[in-house]
Scaffold this active site. Sequence first.
Site, PDB file in Angstrom:
ATOM      1  N   LYS A  28      -9.604   8.436  -7.930  1.00 32.51           N
ATOM      2  CA  LYS A  28      -9.572   9.684  -7.623  1.00 32.51           C
ATOM      3  C   LYS A  28      -8.422  10.210  -6.884  1.00 32.51           C
ATOM      4  O   LYS A  28      -8.214  10.045  -5.491  1.00 32.51           O
ATOM      5  CB  LYS A  28     -10.723  10.061  -6.675  1.00 32.51           C
ATOM      6  CG  LYS A  28     -11.246  11.698  -6.672  1.00 32.51           C
ATOM      7  CD  LYS A  28     -10.281  12.776  -6.444  1.00 32.51           C
ATOM      8  CE  LYS A  28     -10.130  13.366  -5.184  1.00 32.51           C
ATOM      9  NZ  LYS A  28      -9.081  14.361  -5.084  1.00 32.51           N
ATOM     10  N   GLU A  47      -6.658   4.282   5.505  1.00 32.42           N
ATOM     11  CA  GLU A  47      -5.250   4.172   5.901  1.00 32.42           C
ATOM     12  C   GLU A  47      -4.852   5.509   6.202  1.00 32.42           C
ATOM     13  O   GLU A  47      -5.026   6.500   5.266  1.00 32.42           O
ATOM     14  CB  GLU A  47      -4.410   3.822   4.717  1.00 32.42           C
ATOM     15  CG  GLU A  47      -2.941   3.594   5.069  1.00 32.42           C
ATOM     16  CD  GLU A  47      -2.683   2.614   6.096  1.00 32.42           C
ATOM     17  OE1 GLU A  47      -2.290   3.060   7.007  1.00 32.42           O
ATOM     18  OE2 GLU A  47      -3.142   1.564   6.066  1.00 32.42           O
ATOM     19  N   GLU A  57      -0.129  14.841  14.086  1.00 28.23           N
ATOM     20  CA  GLU A  57       0.547  14.696  12.676  1.00 28.23           C
ATOM     21  C   GLU A  57       0.917  16.114  12.243  1.00 28.23           C
ATOM     22  O   GLU A  57       0.072  16.610  12.006  1.00 28.23           O
ATOM     23  CB  GLU A  57      -0.044  13.612  11.905  1.00 28.23           C
ATOM     24  CG  GLU A  57       0.697  13.254  10.760  1.00 28.23           C
ATOM     25  CD  GLU A  57      -0.050  12.241   9.736  1.00 28.23           C
ATOM     26  OE1 GLU A  57      -1.314  12.591   9.421  1.00 28.23           O
ATOM     27  OE2 GLU A  57       0.642  11.212   9.349  1.00 28.23           O
TER      28      GLU A  57
END
Length: 495
Positions: free
Chosen positions: A175, A250, A385
Amino acid sequence: MSDLFKNYIDGKWVAAKSGNTFENRSPANRNDLIGLFPVSGSGDVDAAVTAAKTAFAKWRLVPAPKRGELLYRVGDLLRSRKEEIARIMTREMGKVLKETRGDVQEGIDTAFYVAGEGRRLFGATTPSELPDKFAMSVRAPVGVCALITPWNFPMAIPTWKMFPALVCGNTVVLKPAEDTPHTAVKLFEILEQAGVPPGVVNLVQGRGEEVGAALVRHQDVQLVSFTGSAAVGREVAAVGGQQLKRVSLELGGKNAQIVMEDADLGLAVEGALWGAFGTTGQRCTATSRLILHRDIKKEFIERLVARAEKIKIGDGLDESVEMGPLINQSAREKVQRYMDIGGQEGARLLIGGSVYDMGPCANGYFFQPTIFDRVSPAMRVAREEIFGPVLSVLEVQSFAEAITVLNGTPYGLSSSIYTADVGRAFRAMRDIEAGIIYVNGPTIGAEVHLPFGGVKDTGNGHREAGTTVYDIFSEWKSIYVDYSGKLQKAQIDNA
Ligand code: UN1
């Protein structure tokens, strides 16, 4: 008429069951419509998983060296179409051609590296504690693997998950991110052309909330490998945890480059520019914090700003451009929000801070290279982030403080230190809390044959790439063969 693209399920190109499509437009120019891609749902996921499950019965029995040989063919085809795919990728996700060529190269490197692993996939043999008994461990495939991948490395990341999965004997459903469906189609054209059997690889396009979620909760999916945000990673882990599924995550980074007072400043400036503004700052490994020793801070910043101001922004298909756009509107809004957050927290803007909409850039999601000074470790711009061309500068007075500041975020993916002192370099290697450490190099640029991943909120302990990726995509079997002809009892007969 726009180009109409399809899913790839059980060796056939098929539309989504809904018949619906979504538009894919270039982030450098919203008026550039690349094509229409399927809006898939749980029915499409079900078809893909069923195909993968059926194919697994045969694929797991294909000798691993043969599975590897197929990957050599895939690598050759990728190499022959490198330029074509790089151009498609730049058009669809914006990073400059030099970088998209590198992204395809990462897929090629992985193909050849993993293909050779078909003749290794080593286990261990070891003596038994009992006579006339043999002991060994072997790798076995896990089953159907769902691979959910981001848009920032649309070839490197799918391939560094998929190729190791395949060589181990698993079958997969990919995906890809909604922002990069076209690159995924190119990869699957190559897999088909190389002769990967039907059902072994399947492609389902669509939204994470539908396709991704359906894959994660599907009972016949044994493994989920996800690269993306920490927020979504937690949801994937929660569902996977309930079902006792193997989940490899990750996630984010808040990577820092330290520059000590003894460093080669010219080298460190080049490193900071490449690490912070390469890929428009949209790498998980991007440099988003710069930790400067106070003795060199002033000079370093002057040199850095002078260079950053000259970065040429524009359409990545123009070879003279150095920095492309952000991926989409919401990414640019997020970066803009951090401009306010940084300002309110007391950080000082040195350059940038605004959208870039000069001339032909008016129709894309461009943003200026941005540097915040006077950032302290507790500020949000030092901890969260941002995923854009935004660099936060923190000043330190010592090596020890530099390491403490570097470690002071929830993430631990990549890191860097510039120093001429070998003792400091080794102490940094020992004390930095990160999965990847560069000495006298920027935080980006990992190579495919070393483990890739991080500590803390960056993941859940797995490492992709290298030889460690096989611990994600295989199960260990310990096997004992007793040829003594009698019942032997371990821990008892030989005590
Ligand atoms: C990512 O940042 O999402 O190490 C992947 C690098 C690249 C891979 C980055 N080889 O910068």
